[in-house]
Write a protein that holds these residues in place. Sequence first.
Motif, short mmCIF file in Angstrom:
data_model
loop_
_atom_site.label_atom_id
_atom_site.label_comp_id
_atom_site.label_asym_id
_atom_site.label_seq_id
_atom_site.Cartn_x
_atom_site.Cartn_y
_atom_site.Cartn_z
N HIS A 73 23.07 62.25 26.23
CA HIS A 73 23.93 63.42 26.45
C HIS A 73 24.06 64.17 25.13
O HIS A 73 24.60 63.65 24.16
CB HIS A 73 25.30 62.93 26.95
N VAL A 74 23.51 65.36 25.06
CA VAL A 74 23.51 66.13 23.83
C VAL A 74 24.43 67.33 24.02
O VAL A 74 24.26 68.10 24.96
CB VAL A 74 22.08 66.63 23.51
N THR A 75 25.41 67.47 23.15
CA THR A 75 26.34 68.58 23.28
C THR A 75 26.66 69.15 21.92
O THR A 75 26.61 68.46 20.91
CB THR A 75 27.63 68.13 24.00
N HIS A 77 29.56 70.95 21.69
CA HIS A 77 31.02 71.05 21.69
C HIS A 77 31.57 69.74 22.25
O HIS A 77 31.73 69.61 23.45
CB HIS A 77 31.47 72.21 22.57
N PRO A 78 31.82 68.78 21.41
CA PRO A 78 32.15 67.46 21.93
C PRO A 78 33.46 67.40 22.70
O PRO A 78 33.60 66.61 23.61
CB PRO A 78 32.22 66.57 20.69
N SER A 79 34.45 68.21 22.33
CA SER A 79 35.73 68.04 22.99
C SER A 79 36.34 69.39 23.35
O SER A 79 36.33 70.32 22.55
CB SER A 79 36.68 67.28 22.09
N VAL A 80 36.87 69.46 24.56
CA VAL A 80 37.51 70.69 25.01
C VAL A 80 39.01 70.62 24.79
O VAL A 80 39.63 71.55 24.29
CB VAL A 80 37.21 70.92 26.51
N GLN A 81 39.59 69.49 25.16
CA GLN A 81 41.05 69.38 25.10
C GLN A 81 41.53 68.77 23.80
O GLN A 81 42.72 68.53 23.64
CB GLN A 81 41.53 68.53 26.28
N TYR B 126 29.17 79.74 25.56
CA TYR B 126 29.98 78.55 25.77
C TYR B 126 31.37 78.91 26.30
O TYR B 126 32.01 79.85 25.84
CB TYR B 126 30.12 77.79 24.45
N PHE B 130 35.15 71.62 30.77
CA PHE B 130 34.24 70.49 30.94
C PHE B 130 34.39 69.88 32.32
O PHE B 130 35.37 70.12 33.02
CB PHE B 130 34.47 69.42 29.86
N LYS B 141 29.96 63.59 30.95
CA LYS B 141 30.97 64.61 30.69
C LYS B 141 30.25 65.80 30.11
O LYS B 141 29.73 65.74 28.99
CB LYS B 141 32.01 64.10 29.69
N ASP B 146 25.22 72.17 27.59
CA ASP B 146 24.80 70.82 27.21
C ASP B 146 23.44 70.49 27.81
O ASP B 146 23.03 71.09 28.80
CB ASP B 146 25.79 69.78 27.75
N SER B 147 22.78 69.53 27.21
CA SER B 147 21.59 69.00 27.86
C SER B 147 21.79 67.51 28.05
O SER B 147 22.30 66.82 27.18
CB SER B 147 20.34 69.28 27.02
N ILE B 148 21.40 67.04 29.23
CA ILE B 148 21.55 65.61 29.53
C ILE B 148 20.24 65.07 30.03
O ILE B 148 19.45 65.77 30.65
CB ILE B 148 22.66 65.36 30.58
N PRO B 173 41.29 73.71 28.55
CA PRO B 173 42.36 73.42 27.59
C PRO B 173 43.75 73.37 28.21
O PRO B 173 44.65 72.72 27.68
CB PRO B 173 42.25 74.55 26.58
#
Lengths: 90, 259
Positions: A73-75, A77-81, B126, B130, B141, B146-148, B173
């Motif tokens: 899983h490549v992102t 933006h690791p975290s939104v909240q 973006y 999520f 998640k 993103d790429s998975i 958020p």
Amino acid sequence: MESELLTFKEKNPQLEVVTELIRGQHPHLKGFYKNKNERVVCVKNMTPEDILLYATRLRNALGRKVVKLKTRHVTKHPSVQGTWTTDVKF
Amino acid sequence: MAHRRCLLSLARHATAVISQKKMPPLSAVEVLTRKPNPAVTIPNSELSWFSFWSHSRHFSSSKSEDSETEVEVEMEEASDVEAENDNAASDLGRDYSPEEKEAEAAAIGYKVLGPLQRSDRVFKDYEPVFAVVQIGSHQFKVSNGDSIFTERLKFCEVNDKLILNKVLLLGSPTQTIIGRPILPDAAVHAVVEEHALDAKVIIFKKKRRKNYRRTKGHRQELTKLRITDIQGIEKQEIKTDGKPLKAAVKNPEKIAAAV
């Protein structure tokens, strides 16, 4: 194999398929990718179906290097909240 | 003798009424021994019915739930049944009809939409949203862009558009939506980028003192997906002030905990 190569050529108009006769070498498939990588698959003593399978595999790949994936899983933006820390109180 | 015959016929009637499968008893002795049977069979059958219902856990859980989740749960059950049928079918042959393909894809959790056109502008900037999405037995998640890497997905070509419909959780958020277990009206859109092989894994078996060594290589087939869009939650502009966001985040999670 020749008929299958033709159909493969027709199905993938975005590819440039060239056949070459090289004496003294095993038959092989060579894929040149846009990122200047190239990948070679030896197809000596293979059935036409196998060769087609490898050709489609070459077609389906992006031409990146084969590396062991650290994560699937490549992102960016690791975290939104917000990342949880010990200070966060709910 | 007449008394016995009467008893026999009575017992026969009783057994016929209660359990139609049972054969009528042949001898009088058998009748005498089986006499308590009807009384036993009733609770037995009841028990079996009860256990049959209790197997489907949705029944008990949906009592207190609202109607929407109930429907969703039922749908999930139906899809499970479909999946089982598909597995049985796939074992027999490798030829799939379009419906079978769709059903199998639905069991894994995606739907093929068709190739991506040049004119389609699916790739967006973006968004702070999520989703937790399930593909096969893996959960990711993901957010936009993103790429998975998933296990290789069948029946889809490179450059196809997909809808991933097993969405378990959505979050922004300010808001969190938790499915139980699936959100029916949420969807994650993705594009197939690549079918590739993973790095080689070497399987090495060895037995001590037995002159036994086996080496085998394996390369897993993977599919690279790029997430393009998440639907089912309202999106907002990115905010910079942290305090109100946290307060807003607090509430939905509390509700979830209460439920």
